[in-house]
Scaffold this motif. Sequence first.
Motif, PDB file in Angstrom:
ATOM      1  N   LEU A 191       1.043  -0.797   0.208  1.00  0.00           N
ATOM      2  CA  LEU A 191       0.010   0.201  -0.046  1.00  0.00           C
ATOM      3  C   LEU A 191       1.042   1.443  -0.175  1.00  0.00           C
ATOM      4  O   LEU A 191       1.711   1.220   1.002  1.00  0.00           O
ATOM      5  CB  LEU A 191      -0.877   0.001   0.473  1.00  0.00           C
ATOM      6  CG  LEU A 191      -1.672   0.998   1.475  1.00  0.00           C
ATOM      7  CD1 LEU A 191      -3.252   1.044   0.268  1.00  0.00           C
ATOM      8  CD2 LEU A 191      -2.323   1.030   2.658  1.00  0.00           C
ATOM      9  N   CYS A 192       0.624   1.978  -1.118  1.00  0.00           N
ATOM     10  CA  CYS A 192       1.060   3.766  -0.821  1.00  0.00           C
ATOM     11  C   CYS A 192       0.375   3.657   0.615  1.00  0.00           C
ATOM     12  O   CYS A 192      -0.200   4.725   0.598  1.00  0.00           O
ATOM     13  CB  CYS A 192       1.242   4.065  -2.076  1.00  0.00           C
ATOM     14  SG  CYS A 192       1.713   6.268  -2.219  1.00  0.00           S
ATOM     15  N   ALA A 193       0.859   4.917   1.791  1.00  0.00           N
ATOM     16  CA  ALA A 193       0.433   5.084   2.667  1.00  0.00           C
ATOM     17  C   ALA A 193       0.238   6.794   1.968  1.00  0.00           C
ATOM     18  O   ALA A 193      -0.184   7.988   2.681  1.00  0.00           O
ATOM     19  CB  ALA A 193       1.633   5.373   3.883  1.00  0.00           C
ATOM     20  N   GLY A 205       9.555   3.500  -4.907  1.00  0.00           N
ATOM     21  CA  GLY A 205       8.831   4.836  -5.715  1.00  0.00           C
ATOM     22  C   GLY A 205       7.350   3.985  -6.006  1.00  0.00           C
ATOM     23  O   GLY A 205       6.439   2.977  -6.664  1.00  0.00           O
ATOM     24  N   CYS A 206       6.259   5.236  -5.704  1.00  0.00           N
ATOM     25  CA  CYS A 206       5.090   4.759  -5.917  1.00  0.00           C
ATOM     26  C   CYS A 206       4.284   4.589  -7.586  1.00  0.00           C
ATOM     27  O   CYS A 206       4.657   5.510  -8.423  1.00  0.00           O
ATOM     28  CB  CYS A 206       4.140   4.891  -5.153  1.00  0.00           C
ATOM     29  SG  CYS A 206       1.996   4.863  -5.379  1.00  0.00           S
ATOM     30  N   PRO A 207       4.306   3.422  -8.379  1.00  0.00           N
ATOM     31  CA  PRO A 207       3.623   3.932  -9.854  1.00  0.00           C
ATOM     32  C   PRO A 207       2.282   4.827  -9.620  1.00  0.00           C
ATOM     33  O   PRO A 207       2.989   4.940 -10.913  1.00  0.00           O
ATOM     34  CB  PRO A 207       3.673   2.468 -10.188  1.00  0.00           C
ATOM     35  CG  PRO A 207       3.398   1.308  -9.078  1.00  0.00           C
ATOM     36  CD  PRO A 207       4.001   2.350  -7.877  1.00  0.00           C
ATOM     37  N   GLY A 255       3.862   8.582  -7.651  1.00  0.00           N
ATOM     38  CA  GLY A 255       5.507   8.440  -8.105  1.00  0.00           C
ATOM     39  C   GLY A 255       5.958   8.978  -6.522  1.00  0.00           C
ATOM     40  O   GLY A 255       7.594   9.169  -6.420  1.00  0.00           O
ATOM     41  N   GLU A 256       5.580   9.290  -5.137  1.00  0.00           N
ATOM     42  CA  GLU A 256       6.195   9.608  -4.615  1.00  0.00           C
ATOM     43  C   GLU A 256       7.180   8.479  -3.672  1.00  0.00           C
ATOM     44  O   GLU A 256       6.418   6.827  -4.224  1.00  0.00           O
ATOM     45  CB  GLU A 256       5.313   9.479  -3.007  1.00  0.00           C
ATOM     46  CG  GLU A 256       4.398  10.995  -3.390  1.00  0.00           C
ATOM     47  CD  GLU A 256       5.040  11.926  -3.385  1.00  0.00           C
ATOM     48  OE1 GLU A 256       5.088  12.972  -3.656  1.00  0.00           O
ATOM     49  OE2 GLU A 256       6.043  11.999  -2.236  1.00  0.00           O
TER      50      GLU A 256
END
Length: 235
Positions: free
Chosen positions: A115-117, A134-136, A139-140
Amino acid sequence: MSFERIVILTGAGLSAESGLGTFRGKDGLWDAYNVEELATPEGFARNPTKVHDFYNMRRGWLADVRPNAAHFALAKLEREHGGEVLTVTQNIDPLHEDAGCSSLIHMHGELARALCAACGASRPWTEDLSLATGCPACGESGYMRPDVVWFGEMPREMERIYAALGACDLFVAIGTSGTVYPAAGFVAEAHRAGAHTVELNLEPSEGATLFAETHYGSATEIVPAYVESLLQGGR
Ligand code: NAD
Ligand code: APR
Ligand code: ZN
C-alpha cells in the motif's frame, strides 16, 4: 433449517493447521513480537525498516503453507450451496483464495499486497519492493507499507460487511478468539438481524455465550463436518 444468506467470519485458528501461528494462543505471535512496535501506524512511523522486516518474515512463512481441509470445505460450501455465501476473514494470508474461495473480504488487508501511504494505491507485493520503492500511481517514494490493517486503523469494507450481517440468516465464526473489535461484535449484529449464530473453534472464545450453537475441536475436523451437514440441508 435451511439457510439462504450465510456470512462466515474466520480468524487465525483457521490457518493454524496449515502451519501459520495464531496471535494469542500458545506460542502466540504477540507473545514473541511486540505488537505496538510492529502492528501499529506509530510503530511503522518510528521504525519502518523493522516493520518491513517483520512482514517480509511473515511473507516468507507463506512460501511453504497450503490451505487445509477447513479452507477447502468453505470453498466447497461457496460452490455448492444454492444461496449466498460471503466469507469475511481477519487473516492476511491467501489460503482462502488458494482453496478456491472467491466471495471473500480481507477486512485486515493482505500480506501479499503493498500500500502506498501517500496516495492509498494498493498492488501486489514483489520481492524487490522496499520502503524506498517509488509508487507507480503517484511517484512518491518512502511511503510503501504492507497493505494490512494495524491496531488503531479502520478495517476494510465495513459497510459491505455490516450490510451482509444485517441481511444474513446464518452467521458462523471460525477460529477467532473474539477479542478484537469490530470483528468480535459481528455475532451481535447477526443476532440482531435474526440470524442463527454458530461458533466453530478449538475452545470457547470470549464471545462464546453469544452464539446459539457451538462446536469445539480442530478446524480441519469440525469445519468439513459442519459444511457437510449444511449441504445435506439438515440445517
Ligand atoms: P482493537 O482496539 O479492538 O484491538 C484491541 C485488541 O487487540 C485487544 O483486545 C487485543 O486483543 C489486541 N491488542 C491490542 N494491543 C495489543 C497488544 N499490545 N498485545 C496483544 N494484543 C493487543 O482493534 P484496533 O486496535 O482498532 O485494530 C484495528 C484492527 O486492526 C483490528 O481489527 C485488528 O485486528 C487489526 N490488526 C491487524 C493486524 C495484522 O497484522 N493484520 C495486526 C494488528 C491489528
Ligand atoms: N482449529 C480451530 N480453532 C483454532 C485452532 C484450530 N486448529 N487453533 C487455534 N484456534 C483458535 C484459538 O482457540 C483462538 O480462539 O483460534 C483462535 C485464534 O485467536 P487469535 O490468535 O486471537 O486470532 P484472531 O482471533 O484471528 O485475532 C484477531 O487480532 O492481532 C489481530 O489482526 C490480528 O486478525 C487478527 C486479530
Ligand atoms: Zn502512491
